[in-house]
Design a protein around this motif. Structure first.
Motif, PDB file in Angstrom:
ATOM      1  N   THR A 174       0.855  -1.207   0.000  1.00  0.00           N
ATOM      2  CA  THR A 174       0.000   0.000   0.000  1.00  0.00           C
ATOM      3  C   THR A 174       0.888   1.254   0.000  1.00  0.00           C
ATOM      4  O   THR A 174       0.966   1.975   0.981  1.00  0.00           O
ATOM      5  N   VAL A 175       1.598   1.449  -1.072  1.00  0.00           N
ATOM      6  CA  VAL A 175       2.458   2.645  -1.196  1.00  0.00           C
ATOM      7  C   VAL A 175       1.561   3.873  -1.384  1.00  0.00           C
ATOM      8  O   VAL A 175       0.623   3.874  -2.206  1.00  0.00           O
ATOM      9  N   ARG A 176       1.820   4.859  -0.564  1.00  0.00           N
ATOM     10  CA  ARG A 176       0.998   6.075  -0.635  1.00  0.00           C
ATOM     11  C   ARG A 176       1.208   6.806  -1.984  1.00  0.00           C
ATOM     12  O   ARG A 176       2.338   6.833  -2.474  1.00  0.00           O
ATOM     13  N   PRO A 177       0.159   7.369  -2.508  1.00  0.00           N
ATOM     14  CA  PRO A 177       0.340   8.140  -3.747  1.00  0.00           C
ATOM     15  C   PRO A 177       1.208   9.385  -3.490  1.00  0.00           C
ATOM     16  O   PRO A 177       1.219   9.925  -2.380  1.00  0.00           O
ATOM     17  N   LEU A 178       1.941   9.769  -4.490  1.00  0.00           N
ATOM     18  CA  LEU A 178       2.849  10.922  -4.340  1.00  0.00           C
ATOM     19  C   LEU A 178       2.033  12.204  -4.114  1.00  0.00           C
ATOM     20  O   LEU A 178       0.916  12.354  -4.625  1.00  0.00           O
ATOM     21  N   PRO A 179       2.593  13.142  -3.359  1.00  0.00           N
ATOM     22  CA  PRO A 179       1.900  14.440  -3.199  1.00  0.00           C
ATOM     23  C   PRO A 179       1.791  15.168  -4.546  1.00  0.00           C
ATOM     24  O   PRO A 179       2.481  14.787  -5.498  1.00  0.00           O
ATOM     25  N   ALA A 180       0.953  16.204  -4.549  1.00  0.00           N
ATOM     26  CA  ALA A 180       0.713  16.933  -5.813  1.00  0.00           C
ATOM     27  C   ALA A 180       2.003  17.530  -6.369  1.00  0.00           C
ATOM     28  O   ALA A 180       2.231  17.534  -7.578  1.00  0.00           O
ATOM     29  N   GLY A 181       2.931  17.939  -5.522  1.00  0.00           N
ATOM     30  CA  GLY A 181       4.186  18.538  -5.966  1.00  0.00           C
ATOM     31  C   GLY A 181       5.275  17.525  -6.247  1.00  0.00           C
ATOM     32  O   GLY A 181       6.445  17.892  -6.376  1.00  0.00           O
ATOM     33  N   GLY A 182       4.916  16.246  -6.252  1.00  0.00           N
ATOM     34  CA  GLY A 182       5.920  15.218  -6.482  1.00  0.00           C
ATOM     35  C   GLY A 182       6.631  14.847  -5.194  1.00  0.00           C
ATOM     36  O   GLY A 182       6.175  15.172  -4.078  1.00  0.00           O
ATOM     37  N   LEU A 183       7.743  14.164  -5.309  1.00  0.00           N
ATOM     38  CA  LEU A 183       8.489  13.725  -4.146  1.00  0.00           C
ATOM     39  C   LEU A 183       8.929  14.903  -3.295  1.00  0.00           C
ATOM     40  O   LEU A 183       9.276  15.958  -3.848  1.00  0.00           O
ATOM     41  N   PRO A 184       8.868  14.826  -1.991  1.00  0.00           N
ATOM     42  CA  PRO A 184       9.413  15.886  -1.171  1.00  0.00           C
ATOM     43  C   PRO A 184      10.881  16.084  -1.516  1.00  0.00           C
ATOM     44  O   PRO A 184      11.544  15.146  -1.963  1.00  0.00           O
ATOM     45  N   GLU A 185      11.334  17.296  -1.208  1.00  0.00           N
ATOM     46  CA  GLU A 185      12.681  17.620  -1.616  1.00  0.00           C
ATOM     47  C   GLU A 185      13.695  16.754  -0.864  1.00  0.00           C
ATOM     48  O   GLU A 185      13.623  16.585   0.358  1.00  0.00           O
ATOM     49  N   GLY A 186      14.604  16.171  -1.624  1.00  0.00           N
ATOM     50  CA  GLY A 186      15.654  15.349  -1.046  1.00  0.00           C
ATOM     51  C   GLY A 186      15.266  13.877  -0.839  1.00  0.00           C
ATOM     52  O   GLY A 186      16.058  13.078  -0.368  1.00  0.00           O
ATOM     53  N   TRP A 187      13.969  13.513  -1.141  1.00  0.00           N
ATOM     54  CA  TRP A 187      13.529  12.121  -0.937  1.00  0.00           C
ATOM     55  C   TRP A 187      13.782  11.328  -2.202  1.00  0.00           C
ATOM     56  O   TRP A 187      13.697  11.830  -3.297  1.00  0.00           O
TER      57      TRP A 187
END
Lengths: 169, 359
Positions: free
Chosen positions: B329-342
């Protein structure tokens, strides 16, 4: 040379002593108490008693003053000791074939020991006329007909063979 | 503590008494003197019996023929069970002292057996004399022979085995007169029989023209009919002893035999020994098989009170399942994409924590 009576006393002391030791060790096994060597003591002592048992039986029969088995107590002694020896042989083989010493195994061990000690008690009454086993009907012998004994031997051998195969597989 | 235990043990050892006797007796048997007494202790611990012992012989004792002796015990101070052991011996040395060593044969001892050592329970006391009768066959060689009567008994206060032996009692065994009416040398009387059974006895005689058989029962003596040297003693109803003797008449002097004792005993218990042994073997095989047929329990399957394998296993499975669940159950990515540095891998594992923190 020593008489059959003296030899019987020696063999009986060995048998009863080692069986009694085995009984105490089996009791500890059943209670899951005591030293870790209790299982080894129980089975090795049982083996010692088992080795001494035939000598006790044969010398006992030879030490009888009359002709042959002429007293029901002697017949009961023979049957009880053979039953006890059968249980002991079964236990030792079971242990040898890898079974663990659980409550049932220990209980059968204690029954075997109790039968052998009862045999010794009846011997005491036969020779000295005194016993603590007051309520055991020692003068009644349950003797099977010959065909029944042969059937039981065949049945026992079949069970024996089957269990041997099961344990090996 | 050790010192106290040692003191207690020492006191226990010092409080022991020396017990040397066999209070219940050892049973009738053929015994030498050194074994007839208290075999549980050395002879040095025995006491000396004050009893007077005597042996009375018949006036004529013939070589190889049956004779009777009477032994008597007087002034014996015995234990409460009134038991005395009597031993008939040929010397007082304690070795090679059995009557058989001189050629004596015990036909009937006082208890109806054929032993030289018998245990008698009677009214022994300082005021009484107790007599017993023995039937013997004399040695086959004429000559002078010696007999001794030894005694063993307890003491009134217990604890000490009392022993004693009579003085030497000599008897002359004579050669048998040629025409002496007598019982045959190899004839043996019957000593015991079962209750309810008549006993037919056949006499074998030498130099005898006629015989009279007397039966003593309950103080009364009756003559039994003898036909062709055979006679019948009636069946006994109760256990006990009857005595009989034979009077032999012929060319020589008339002879009267000793009293022969015939004990009536209850029938013994009988069993088919083959069936018994077979049943014993059957029980051995059966019970050994029954124990073996029990389903073996492997040691790896058995729980013990300290074992926590199952608990560890269940926790391990739970962690694995949880991890699997999280992976699936991988969470869907946030609207801005991956958090910075992740990285994406970090998001798969820790994405739910990131979203939980925002919420």
């Amino acid at each position: 040379m020593i008489s059959a009576g003296t030899f019987h006393v020696i063999a009986t002391e060995l048998t009863v002593g080692t069986f009694a030791l085995s009984g105490v060790a089996f009791l500890l096994c059943a209670l899951n108490k005591g030293p870790s060597s209790k299982e080894a003591v129980a089975h090795w002592a049982l083996l010692g008693g088992l080795i001494a048992t035939p000598f006790a039986i044969i010398s006992g029969v030879n030490a009888i003053s009359g002709e042959g088995i002429d007293n029901p107590m002697l017949a009961n002694k023979l049957l009880l000791s053979m039953t006890s020896a059968g249980l002991a042989i079964g236990l030792l083989l079971r242990k040898m074939w890898g079974s663990t010493v659980d409550l049932r195994h220990s209980s059968v061990g204690m029954i075997s020991v109790a039968l052998m000690l009862t045999t010794a008690g009846i011997g005491g009454e036969y020779s000295r006329g005194e016993t603590l086993l007051l309520f055991i009907p020692k003068d009644t012998v349950m003797l099977f007909p010959m065909w029944a004994s042969i059937t039981i031997i065949a049945l026992g051998l079949a069970i024996f063979a089957k269990s041997a195969v099961q344990h090996r597989s | 503590m050790r010192f106290k235990i040692a003191i207690v043990l020492l006191l226990m050892i010092l409080s022991t008494t020396i017990s040397t006797a066999n209070p219940g007796g050892k049973g009738d048997a053929v015994r030498s003197r050194d074994c007839a007494g208290s075999c549980h202790g050395s002879s040095s611990t025995n006491g000396s019996s004050g009893a007077e012992l005597a042996i009375q012989f018949q006036s004529e004792v013939y070589a190889g023929l049956i004779t009777e002796i009477e032994t008597s015990v007087s002034f014996a101070e015995v234990s409460s069970n009134n038991m005395v052991g009597l031993t008939l011996l040929i010397n007082s040395d304690g070795a090679k002292d059995l009557p058989a060593n001189d050629g004596w044969e015990i036909i009937t001892d006082p208890n109806g057996g054929t032993n030289n050592y018998v245990e008698i329970v009677d009214s022994f006391s300082l005021e009484s004399m107790v007599s017993q009768t023995w039937t013997l066959r004399a040695p086959s060689n004429p000559g002078n022979y010696n007999l001794y009567l030894a005694i063993q008994h307890g003491s009134p206060n217990g604890g000490i085995a009392m022993t004693g032996i009579s003085s030497m009692q000599s008897v002359t065994v004579s050669e048998v007169p040629e025409n002496l009416p007598r019982l045959a040398d190899d004839w043996q009387p019957v000593n015991s029989r079962l209750l309810g059974e008549e006993t037919e006895i056949t006499l074998e005689t030498v130099n005898t023209d006629s015989v009279i058989v007397e039966l003593q029962s309950g103080g009364e003596i009756i003559n039994l009919e003898v036909v062709e040297n055979k006679f019948t003693i009636p069946a006994a109803v109760n256990p006990g002893v009857v005595q009989w003797r034979v009077i032999l008449d012929g060319e020589g002097p008339t002879q009267t035999s000793p009293w022969f004792r015939l004990s009536a005993v209850e029938p013994g218990w009988e069993v088919d020994e083959t069936a018994l042994y077979l049943q014993g073997f059957a029980l051995l095989i059966l019970f050994a098989g029954l124990v073996l047929v029990q389903k073996p329990s492997s040691s790896s399957e058995v729980e013990n009170k300290y074992g926590n394998t199952a608990e560890v296993n269940s926790q391990f499975v739970a962690i694995q399942e949880e991890s699997q669940t999280q992976t699936n159950t991988v969470r869907p990515l946030p609207a801005g994409g991956l958090p910075e540095g992740w990285t994406m891998e970090q998001w798969e594992y820790y994405g739910h924590e990131y979203q939980g923190g925002i919420q």
